[in-house]
Design a protein around this motif. Structure first.
Motif, PDB file in Angstrom:
ATOM      1  N   ASP A   1       0.836  -1.202   0.000  1.00 39.20           N
ATOM      2  CA  ASP A   1       0.000   0.000   0.000  1.00 39.20           C
ATOM      3  C   ASP A   1       0.870   1.252   0.000  1.00 39.20           C
ATOM      4  OD1 ASP A   1       0.933   0.392   2.581  1.00 39.20           O
ATOM      5  OD2 ASP A   1      -0.975   0.000   3.557  1.00 39.20           O
ATOM      6  N   SER A   2       0.252   2.414   0.052  1.00 41.26           N
ATOM      7  CA  SER A   2       0.988   3.681  -0.041  1.00 41.26           C
ATOM      8  C   SER A   2       1.828   3.966   1.194  1.00 41.26           C
ATOM      9  CB  SER A   2       0.007   4.827  -0.272  1.00 41.26           C
ATOM     10  OG  SER A   2      -0.931   4.919   0.790  1.00 41.26           O
ATOM     11  N   HIS A   3       1.631   3.212   2.264  1.00 41.92           N
ATOM     12  CA  HIS A   3       2.399   3.406   3.493  1.00 41.92           C
ATOM     13  C   HIS A   3       3.529   2.387   3.621  1.00 41.92           C
ATOM     14  CE1 HIS A   3      -0.693   6.205   4.904  1.00 41.92           C
ATOM     15  NE2 HIS A   3      -1.572   5.337   4.466  1.00 41.92           N
ATOM     16  N   GLY A   4       3.696   1.544   2.602  1.00 40.96           N
ATOM     17  CA  GLY A   4       4.753   0.545   2.623  1.00 40.96           C
ATOM     18  C   GLY A   4       4.379  -0.753   3.295  1.00 40.96           C
ATOM     19  N   ASN A   5       3.144  -0.866   3.756  1.00 39.90           N
ATOM     20  CA  ASN A   5       2.691  -2.127   4.350  1.00 39.90           C
ATOM     21  C   ASN A   5       2.327  -3.113   3.259  1.00 39.90           C
ATOM     22  OD1 ASN A   5       2.833  -1.457   7.177  1.00 39.90           O
ATOM     23  ND2 ASN A   5       1.097  -0.082   6.835  1.00 39.90           N
TER      24      ASN A   5
ATOM     25  N   PRO B   1       1.242   0.520  11.934  1.00 33.89           N
ATOM     26  CA  PRO B   1       0.113   1.457  11.959  1.00 33.89           C
ATOM     27  C   PRO B   1       0.570   2.872  11.618  1.00 33.89           C
ATOM     28  CG  PRO B   1       0.110   0.058  13.904  1.00 33.89           C
ATOM     29  CD  PRO B   1       1.437  -0.149  13.235  1.00 33.89           C
ATOM     30  N   TYR B   2      -0.307   3.664  11.030  1.00 32.60           N
ATOM     31  CA  TYR B   2       0.050   5.020  10.635  1.00 32.60           C
ATOM     32  C   TYR B   2      -0.976   6.063  11.114  1.00 32.60           C
ATOM     33  CZ  TYR B   2      -3.095   3.524   6.870  1.00 32.60           C
ATOM     34  OH  TYR B   2      -4.156   3.023   6.152  1.00 32.60           O
ATOM     35  N   THR B   3      -1.937   5.645  11.933  1.00 32.50           N
ATOM     36  CA  THR B   3      -2.881   6.577  12.531  1.00 32.50           C
ATOM     37  C   THR B   3      -2.840   6.424  14.049  1.00 32.50           C
ATOM     38  OG1 THR B   3      -4.695   4.971  12.363  1.00 32.50           O
ATOM     39  CG2 THR B   3      -4.414   6.522  10.529  1.00 32.50           C
ATOM     40  N   TYR B   4      -3.523   7.329  14.731  1.00 33.54           N
ATOM     41  CA  TYR B   4      -3.531   7.311  16.193  1.00 33.54           C
ATOM     42  C   TYR B   4      -4.967   7.413  16.704  1.00 33.54           C
ATOM     43  CZ  TYR B   4       1.483   8.141  15.858  1.00 33.54           C
ATOM     44  OH  TYR B   4       2.821   8.033  15.568  1.00 33.54           O
ATOM     45  N   GLN B   5      -5.330   6.534  17.648  1.00 31.30           N
ATOM     46  CA  GLN B   5      -6.662   6.550  18.227  1.00 31.30           C
ATOM     47  C   GLN B   5      -6.622   5.914  19.614  1.00 31.30           C
ATOM     48  OE1 GLN B   5     -10.945   6.341  15.928  1.00 31.30           O
ATOM     49  NE2 GLN B   5      -9.418   4.827  15.398  1.00 31.30           N
TER      50      GLN B   5
ATOM     51  N   VAL C   1      -7.131  -2.294   8.025  1.00 35.20           N
ATOM     52  CA  VAL C   1      -5.927  -1.975   7.259  1.00 35.20           C
ATOM     53  C   VAL C   1      -6.305  -1.040   6.122  1.00 35.20           C
ATOM     54  CG1 VAL C   1      -4.767  -4.121   7.851  1.00 35.20           C
ATOM     55  CG2 VAL C   1      -6.237  -4.041   5.827  1.00 35.20           C
ATOM     56  N   SER C   2      -5.323  -0.552   5.366  1.00 29.64           N
ATOM     57  CA  SER C   2      -5.603   0.324   4.234  1.00 29.64           C
ATOM     58  C   SER C   2      -6.356  -0.454   3.155  1.00 29.64           C
ATOM     59  CB  SER C   2      -4.301   0.882   3.663  1.00 29.64           C
ATOM     60  OG  SER C   2      -3.444  -0.165   3.258  1.00 29.64           O
ATOM     61  N   GLY C   3      -7.066   0.282   2.295  1.00 31.04           N
ATOM     62  CA  GLY C   3      -7.905  -0.350   1.282  1.00 31.04           C
ATOM     63  C   GLY C   3      -7.177  -1.338   0.402  1.00 31.04           C
ATOM     64  N   ALA C   4      -5.909  -1.064   0.085  1.00 33.51           N
ATOM     65  CA  ALA C   4      -5.146  -1.943  -0.807  1.00 33.51           C
ATOM     66  C   ALA C   4      -4.910  -3.319  -0.196  1.00 33.51           C
ATOM     67  CB  ALA C   4      -3.802  -1.298  -1.160  1.00 33.51           C
TER      68      ALA C   4
END
Length: 259
Positions: free
Chosen positions: A29-33, A56-60, A114-117
């Motif tokens: 994906d665009s984040h390298g995952n 992970p690339y977001t925070y919650q 996870v990301s859409g990809a």
């Protein structure tokens, strides 16, 4: 990323039919995952060292769901999968010593996956990934999420990878005499808050609780009709979400005044 019964059953076969990582169909994906077309390809990549573990690339912040009394921060490898989950999904391991290969899913219940990809792909999860372990009133784990983002897996527990364990050497049988002696064990319910200072824990019938002083150093555990203990049932939701079970504190039990 849900537990896949068919994929989990393959664990016991020794991975004899796994494709090599060189030919594994991998998506980035665009984040390298990365994600793989099959559970077997994902496991093979983890075992030969070519896999890139999910980051992970977001925070919650953590968010409890119905039936979840507390949340504890742990490493994935520190989590033991409940036996009921192992049995219902026909898993051949109850730990995450080798990490997980989980089926990527999207958003649900107000949390991302996870990301859409990578949705529909098998994503490698490192054994040392920090996770949120949501626990029921009795302190049993019921659900895991990624700690940084609180993103959920495909099911309540990601699909584990069986670690490579060498067969132990044969031991010489030694005759020995054993004696059994009774041992008395005193158990203490323990609470460590991530945000609040706790000096003691009070266990009491719900009709004996008038207020909660968690912020001032008191946590309350209410004993219900089914004899289970609910942590902070009368406490503010923010207090419960920032409470972890980890360290030992003095416990006071309030007797039931009913005849």
């Amino acid at each position: 990323m849900k537990l896949n019964i068919l994929a989990a059953a393959v664990l016991g076969s020794g991975f004899a039919m796994f494709a090599s990582s060189a030919s594994a169909a991998m998506v980035t994906d665009s984040h390298g995952n990365v994600g793989y077309d099959s559970y077997e390809e994902c496991v093979t990549a983890v075992k030969d060292g070519s896999a890139k573990f999910y980051t992970p690339y977001t925070y919650q912040n953590p968010k409890r769901q119905a039936g979840e009394a507390s949340v504890k921060k742990m490493r994935l490898s520190e989590v033991m999968i409940p036996q009921s989950v192992v049995d219902s999904n026909r898993l051949t391991t109850s730990d995450y010593a080798a990490g997980a290969c989980d089926l990527g899913v999207g958003q649900s219940n107000g949390r991302y996956g996870v990301s859409g990809a990578l949705v529909g792909k098998y994503v490698p999860i490192a054994a040392d990934m920090p996770v949120n372990v949501y626990m029921d009133a009795a302190g049993n784990p019921v659900r895991l999420t990624m700690q940084q983002c609180d993103n959920h897996f495909g099911n309540k527990f990601p699909t584990p990878i069986v670690s490579e364990v060498k067969e132990p050497e044969a031991q010489v049988a030694i005759a020995e005499t054993r004696t059994m002696e009774p041992v008395v064990v005193n158990t203490t319910r323990v609470i460590r808050p991530a945000k609040y200072s706790v000096k003691e824990v009070i266990i009491a019938p719900s009709d004996q609780i008038n207020r909660v002083n968690t912020a001032q150093g008191t946590a309350v555990a209410i004993e219900g009709a089914d004899r289970t203990v609910v942590v902070g049932e009368e406490a503010d939701a923010d207090i419960i979400d920032n409470t972890e079970i980890n360290q030992t504190f003095p416990v006071k039990r309030v007797p039931d005044t009913n005849p």
